[in-house]
Scaffold this motif. Structure first.
Motif, PDB file in Angstrom:
ATOM      1  N   ASP A   1      45.284 -13.500   5.067  1.00  0.00           N
ATOM      2  CA  ASP A   1      44.062 -13.407   6.078  1.00  0.00           C
ATOM      3  C   ASP A   1      43.082 -13.237   5.141  1.00  0.00           C
ATOM      4  N   GLY A   2      42.717 -14.072   4.375  1.00  0.00           N
ATOM      5  CA  GLY A   2      41.532 -14.410   3.522  1.00  0.00           C
ATOM      6  C   GLY A   2      41.430 -13.268   2.413  1.00  0.00           C
ATOM      7  N   ARG A   3      42.319 -12.515   2.153  1.00  0.00           N
ATOM      8  CA  ARG A   3      42.074 -11.338   1.219  1.00  0.00           C
ATOM      9  C   ARG A   3      43.400 -11.693  -0.095  1.00  0.00           C
ATOM     10  N   THR A   4      42.903 -11.785  -1.380  1.00  0.00           N
ATOM     11  CA  THR A   4      43.660 -12.110  -2.266  1.00  0.00           C
ATOM     12  C   THR A   4      44.591 -11.006  -2.772  1.00  0.00           C
ATOM     13  N   LEU A   5      45.801 -11.236  -3.031  1.00  0.00           N
ATOM     14  CA  LEU A   5      47.083 -10.261  -3.263  1.00  0.00           C
ATOM     15  C   LEU A   5      47.229 -10.201  -4.797  1.00  0.00           C
ATOM     16  N   GLU A   6      47.263  -9.230  -5.409  1.00  0.00           N
ATOM     17  CA  GLU A   6      47.535  -9.107  -6.892  1.00  0.00           C
ATOM     18  C   GLU A   6      48.924  -9.001  -6.955  1.00  0.00           C
ATOM     19  N   LEU A   7      49.555 -10.228  -7.241  1.00  0.00           N
ATOM     20  CA  LEU A   7      51.126  -9.955  -7.541  1.00  0.00           C
ATOM     21  C   LEU A   7      51.401 -10.492  -9.187  1.00  0.00           C
ATOM     22  N   THR A   8      52.468  -9.687  -9.515  1.00  0.00           N
ATOM     23  CA  THR A   8      52.957  -9.875 -10.877  1.00  0.00           C
ATOM     24  C   THR A   8      53.432 -11.388 -10.865  1.00  0.00           C
ATOM     25  N   ALA A   9      53.816 -12.028 -11.937  1.00  0.00           N
ATOM     26  CA  ALA A   9      54.111 -13.216 -12.168  1.00  0.00           C
ATOM     27  C   ALA A   9      55.709 -13.494 -11.710  1.00  0.00           C
ATOM     28  N   ARG A  10      56.648 -12.229 -11.454  1.00  0.00           N
ATOM     29  CA  ARG A  10      57.841 -12.094 -11.042  1.00  0.00           C
ATOM     30  C   ARG A  10      57.658 -12.042  -9.767  1.00  0.00           C
ATOM     31  N   GLU A  11      56.920 -11.323  -8.977  1.00  0.00           N
ATOM     32  CA  GLU A  11      56.800 -11.196  -7.737  1.00  0.00           C
ATOM     33  C   GLU A  11      56.378 -12.622  -7.051  1.00  0.00           C
ATOM     34  N   PHE A  12      55.329 -13.406  -7.841  1.00  0.00           N
ATOM     35  CA  PHE A  12      54.996 -14.414  -7.156  1.00  0.00           C
ATOM     36  C   PHE A  12      56.015 -15.544  -7.208  1.00  0.00           C
ATOM     37  N   GLU A  13      56.786 -15.562  -8.093  1.00  0.00           N
ATOM     38  CA  GLU A  13      58.083 -16.429  -8.284  1.00  0.00           C
ATOM     39  C   GLU A  13      59.067 -15.875  -6.999  1.00  0.00           C
ATOM     40  N   LEU A  14      59.277 -14.657  -6.826  1.00  0.00           N
ATOM     41  CA  LEU A  14      60.018 -14.475  -5.789  1.00  0.00           C
ATOM     42  C   LEU A  14      59.364 -14.759  -4.600  1.00  0.00           C
ATOM     43  N   LEU A  15      58.260 -14.587  -4.172  1.00  0.00           N
ATOM     44  CA  LEU A  15      57.852 -15.070  -2.970  1.00  0.00           C
ATOM     45  C   LEU A  15      57.810 -16.585  -2.843  1.00  0.00           C
ATOM     46  N   CYS A  16      57.562 -17.463  -3.868  1.00  0.00           N
ATOM     47  CA  CYS A  16      57.807 -18.920  -3.600  1.00  0.00           C
ATOM     48  C   CYS A  16      58.844 -19.092  -3.337  1.00  0.00           C
ATOM     49  N   THR A  17      60.017 -18.520  -3.918  1.00  0.00           N
ATOM     50  CA  THR A  17      61.344 -18.949  -3.816  1.00  0.00           C
ATOM     51  C   THR A  17      61.736 -18.879  -2.322  1.00  0.00           C
ATOM     52  N   PHE A  18      61.477 -17.600  -1.638  1.00  0.00           N
ATOM     53  CA  PHE A  18      61.691 -17.445  -0.363  1.00  0.00           C
ATOM     54  C   PHE A  18      60.938 -18.411   0.463  1.00  0.00           C
ATOM     55  N   LEU A  19      59.700 -18.608   0.299  1.00  0.00           N
ATOM     56  CA  LEU A  19      58.803 -19.184   1.157  1.00  0.00           C
ATOM     57  C   LEU A  19      59.081 -20.871   1.138  1.00  0.00           C
ATOM     58  N   ALA A  20      59.831 -21.226  -0.140  1.00  0.00           N
ATOM     59  CA  ALA A  20      59.857 -22.729  -0.289  1.00  0.00           C
ATOM     60  C   ALA A  20      61.147 -22.895   0.720  1.00  0.00           C
TER      61      ALA A  20
END
Length: 222
Positions: A145-164
């Motif tokens: 919603d226009g707000r930038t989330l501060e994720l760790t590298a591992r959290e980012f990779e997890l999120l991408c894995t699920f969303l892809a």
């Protein structure tokens, strides 16, 4: 479909690479030694060579040298050696990048994507969109919603894995192999810990638990 030549002598790593590269939309061919790799390379057209350094018959340096005599195809080298001398030798043969074993599959896929785009363009969207989330794969920025989330590298990779792969269920073992590396020897609960932190930062139910199996992206609602 981009075609990648995997040159790797360890069957488990061959299988891991083939599985994830095909899931990511690439066509693959596999060679288990340096001589077989050159035979395949000369008989087919490849968009990238994923080349292990330590190989039977001909090592990765020799294979790369012979490839460079006839082609400027991108070469991404896999190596258990992280010494400066070895890496400089590879760059002297015009390899495009290194990945040191054990490696994270999302990081490897990202390197492949960037190299292929740089070498001729992939025409792909560099963002993932899911409900009110936008994930920029280039800048590794996640916006909600226009707000930038501060994720760790591992959290980012997890999120991408699920969303892809929305709807696909990932077991803890699959996530460990994909993100932590094929030879990770640790407690599977590290996955639960990272997902708990990711859910807290997202503040909404994007990742659901499949009881007794693993996790997946929650179904989108309209």
């Amino acid at each position: 479909m981009r075609k990648i030549l995997i040159v790797e002598d360890e069957p488990d790593i061959q299988e891991l690479l083939c599985t994830y590269l095909r899931e990511a939309g690439y066509e693959t061919a596999v060679a288990g030694d340096g001589i077989a790799a050159l035979h395949l390379f000369q008989s087919q057209v490849f968009d990238l060579v994923l080349l292990d350094l330590m190989l039977p018959k001909l090592d990765g340096f020799a294979v790369c040298e012979r490839i460079r005599q006839q082609s400027q195809v991108p070469v991404l080298m896999l190596t258990a050696l992280d010494g400066e001398t070895q890496q400089l030798r590879g760059f002297g043969l015009d390899i495009d990048d290194y990945v040191t074993k054990p490696f994270s599959m999302p990081v490897l896929l990202e390197k492949i994507r960037v190299i292929l785009r740089r070498s001729g363009g992939t025409g792909e969207d560099t963002c993932l969109h899911y409900r009110d989330l936008t994930v920029d794969l280039d800048t590794r920025e996640v916006c909600q919603d226009g707000r930038t989330l501060e994720l760790t590298a591992r959290e980012f990779e997890l999120l991408c894995t699920f969303l892809a792969a929305p709807g696909r269920v990932f077991t803890r073992e699959m996530l460990l192999a994909k993100l932590w590396g094929y030879d990770f020897y640790g407690d599977e609960r590290v996955v639960d810990s990272h997902i708990k932190n990711l859910r807290r930062k997202l503040e909404r139910d994007y990742i659901e638990t499949v009881r007794g199996v693993g996790y997946r992206a929650a179904k989108q609602t309209r």
